[in-house]
Design a protein around this motif. Structure first.
Motif, short mmCIF file in Angstrom:
data_model
loop_
_atom_site.label_atom_id
_atom_site.label_comp_id
_atom_site.label_asym_id
_atom_site.label_seq_id
_atom_site.Cartn_x
_atom_site.Cartn_y
_atom_site.Cartn_z
N MET A 1 -2.66 60.03 -70.66
CA MET A 1 -3.01 58.81 -69.95
C MET A 1 -4.53 58.67 -69.94
O MET A 1 -5.26 59.64 -69.80
CB MET A 1 -2.46 58.88 -68.52
N ASP A 2 -4.96 57.46 -70.10
CA ASP A 2 -6.39 57.13 -70.12
C ASP A 2 -7.00 57.40 -68.74
O ASP A 2 -6.49 56.89 -67.73
CB ASP A 2 -6.53 55.67 -70.51
N PRO A 3 -8.08 58.18 -68.65
CA PRO A 3 -8.68 58.47 -67.35
C PRO A 3 -9.26 57.22 -66.66
O PRO A 3 -9.30 57.16 -65.43
CB PRO A 3 -9.78 59.48 -67.65
N VAL A 4 -9.65 56.23 -67.44
CA VAL A 4 -10.17 55.00 -66.83
C VAL A 4 -9.05 54.28 -66.08
O VAL A 4 -9.26 53.79 -64.97
CB VAL A 4 -10.79 54.10 -67.92
N ILE A 5 -7.86 54.25 -66.67
CA ILE A 5 -6.72 53.61 -66.00
C ILE A 5 -6.37 54.36 -64.73
O ILE A 5 -6.09 53.74 -63.69
CB ILE A 5 -5.51 53.53 -66.95
N LEU A 6 -6.42 55.67 -64.78
CA LEU A 6 -6.12 56.46 -63.57
C LEU A 6 -7.14 56.20 -62.46
O LEU A 6 -6.78 56.10 -61.29
CB LEU A 6 -6.06 57.95 -63.92
N GLN A 7 -8.40 56.06 -62.81
CA GLN A 7 -9.42 55.74 -61.81
C GLN A 7 -9.20 54.35 -61.22
O GLN A 7 -9.34 54.14 -60.01
CB GLN A 7 -10.82 55.82 -62.41
N LEU A 8 -8.83 53.41 -62.06
CA LEU A 8 -8.56 52.06 -61.57
C LEU A 8 -7.35 52.04 -60.64
O LEU A 8 -7.35 51.37 -59.61
CB LEU A 8 -8.34 51.10 -62.74
N ILE A 9 -6.31 52.80 -60.99
CA ILE A 9 -5.12 52.89 -60.13
C ILE A 9 -5.49 53.51 -58.79
O ILE A 9 -5.04 53.07 -57.74
CB ILE A 9 -4.02 53.74 -60.81
#
Length: 100
Positions: free
Chosen positions: A1-9
């Motif tokens: 999973m993309d770490p940027v997406i996880l931060q946004l979530i």
């Protein structure tokens, strides 16, 4: 999973809890697209600009926003077409400068 997406979530999860008292289940978010769209819709209904932009960024990164020409989305009646070229004496007249 993309770490940027996880931060946004993570940002959306915290902000939604503060703004709307909505608890985001991250596992369900990634496994149930209907739930994910409901959560993102709730995030976009908020007054917080960061929450709305994070939601739109997630939709974009996950490929849920399709980019394209806005002209293609308009009905055929409202699309502007280029005027047909005119072949005649009107198109060859000089329109600048002194006129007699």
């Amino acid at each position: 999973m993309d770490p940027v997406i996880l931060q946004l979530i993570a940002r959306i999860k915290i902000r939604l809890r503060q703004e709307k008292a909505v608890v985001l289940n991250t596992q369900r978010f990634f496994s149930d697209p209907v739930y994910a769209f409901q959560v993102l819709d709730a995030a976009e209904d908020c007054e917080d600009i960061e929450l709305v932009s994070s939601s739109l960024d997630i939709r974009n990164r996950l490929g849920w926003i399709k980019s394209g020409n806005i002209e293609n989305l308009l009905p055929a009646k409202t699309q502007k077409s280029a005027p047909a070229p005119q072949n005649g004496p009107e198109t060859e007249r000089y329109m600048f400068g002194a006129r007699s």
